[in-house]
Every structure is written in C-alpha cells, then in structure tokens.
Design a protein around this motif. Sequence first.
Motif, short mmCIF file in Angstrom:
data_model
loop_
_atom_site.label_atom_id
_atom_site.label_comp_id
_atom_site.label_asym_id
_atom_site.label_seq_id
_atom_site.Cartn_x
_atom_site.Cartn_y
_atom_site.Cartn_z
N ALA A 3 -19.90 6.70 69.47
CA ALA A 3 -18.65 7.44 69.56
C ALA A 3 -18.03 7.15 70.91
O ALA A 3 -18.76 6.83 71.86
CB ALA A 3 -18.91 8.94 69.40
N PHE A 4 -16.70 7.24 71.00
CA PHE A 4 -16.05 6.91 72.27
C PHE A 4 -14.81 7.77 72.48
O PHE A 4 -14.24 8.31 71.54
CB PHE A 4 -15.67 5.44 72.32
N LEU A 5 -14.44 7.87 73.75
CA LEU A 5 -13.20 8.49 74.18
C LEU A 5 -12.50 7.43 75.02
O LEU A 5 -13.09 6.87 75.94
CB LEU A 5 -13.47 9.73 75.02
N SER A 6 -11.24 7.13 74.69
CA SER A 6 -10.47 6.11 75.39
C SER A 6 -9.16 6.67 75.88
O SER A 6 -8.60 7.60 75.27
CB SER A 6 -10.18 4.92 74.47
N LEU A 7 -8.64 6.10 76.96
CA LEU A 7 -7.35 6.48 77.51
C LEU A 7 -6.46 5.26 77.60
O LEU A 7 -6.94 4.15 77.85
CB LEU A 7 -7.51 7.06 78.92
N ALA A 8 -5.17 5.49 77.43
CA ALA A 8 -4.20 4.42 77.67
C ALA A 8 -4.11 4.23 79.18
O ALA A 8 -4.11 5.19 79.94
CB ALA A 8 -2.85 4.78 77.11
N GLN A 9 -4.07 2.98 79.60
CA GLN A 9 -3.88 2.66 81.01
C GLN A 9 -2.57 1.88 81.10
O GLN A 9 -2.49 0.73 80.65
CB GLN A 9 -5.05 1.84 81.55
N GLY A 10 -1.56 2.54 81.61
CA GLY A 10 -0.23 1.93 81.61
C GLY A 10 0.28 1.88 80.18
O GLY A 10 -0.11 2.65 79.32
N ASP A 11 1.17 0.92 79.94
CA ASP A 11 1.78 0.80 78.62
C ASP A 11 1.11 -0.24 77.74
O ASP A 11 1.52 -0.44 76.60
CB ASP A 11 3.26 0.41 78.75
N ASP A 12 0.10 -0.94 78.26
CA ASP A 12 -0.42 -2.06 77.49
C ASP A 12 -1.94 -2.21 77.47
O ASP A 12 -2.44 -3.18 76.94
CB ASP A 12 0.20 -3.36 77.98
N ALA A 13 -2.68 -1.26 78.01
CA ALA A 13 -4.14 -1.39 78.01
C ALA A 13 -4.80 -0.11 77.51
O ALA A 13 -4.27 0.99 77.67
CB ALA A 13 -4.65 -1.73 79.40
N CYS A 14 -5.95 -0.29 76.92
CA CYS A 14 -6.77 0.82 76.43
C CYS A 14 -8.14 0.68 77.09
O CYS A 14 -8.73 -0.40 77.09
CB CYS A 14 -6.90 0.72 74.91
N VAL A 15 -8.63 1.77 77.67
CA VAL A 15 -9.89 1.72 78.40
C VAL A 15 -10.82 2.84 77.92
O VAL A 15 -10.46 4.02 78.00
CB VAL A 15 -9.65 1.88 79.92
#
Length: 129
Positions: A3-15
């Motif tokens: 399972a994971f939790l991700s955040l958008a970083q800027g307008d073009d990346a997912c981390v």
Amino acid sequence: MAAFLSLAQGDDACVPVLSAEPARQTIFQVSYRIGAGHPLDKGANGIAILALQPAARGDSEAVRQARDAGYSVTAGELQQGAVGVAAGFEVPHLLGASVGTVAMGEVDVGRLGEQVRGAAARLAQLSRA
C-alpha cells in the motif's frame, strides 16, 4: 501487495511518501520505493491525482476513467507485471495526494477500488481536521 501514499510534487511529478508491506515473512514481497518520483501522468497514483482536477480537453482516457470510477487502475505502467489501484484526495495547499495498492499479477480491481476510495475519503477528512 504493498500500500502507498503519494503526493503531487509540482504540476508534473508524483512521489510516494509512505509505503506499507505485509509484516509476515514471504518468499516474494512487493514494495514501493519512497521518494522515487515519476511523471504524474504515469502510474495509478499519479493518474488518481490528475483525476481530482476539473475535466479538460487534453485529459487522457486513463484520467477520464479514473474520474468516472473514483479510482485509477494501471497495469505494467511503472513496472512490468505490476497492477496499481489508487484513489486521489485533496489536501490543502497541494495539487493532490493518492492512496493505493500495487501488486504483481491479477487482483480484484473492483474490491480494491472500493477500498482505496474509502481510504482516500478518510484521509481527506483527516487532512482538513
């Protein structure tokens, strides 16, 4: 499955910022590398975040489907054989976040979709508290 939790970083990346794997010892284990960013328009986690945005003419089919279903599904997009299921949720002051699962092989997409949608709803509530 992980399972994971991700955040958008800027307008073009997912981390991915948090990952959980089963505690029991197994021969084979799936994990998600924390901090390993990828394009926002690739992978279930990024597509789920993009689906939070208002509909736009340039939306991909994957984003449109995720917006309609309330969760995204990808297969082999970031890793051959991996199936991701994720739901996005809004976080104040961020483009968005997503919670989901990644597994190798076949999964019950409908069941996982409902579970990640529920988790996303709970996390959205917590982020506003």
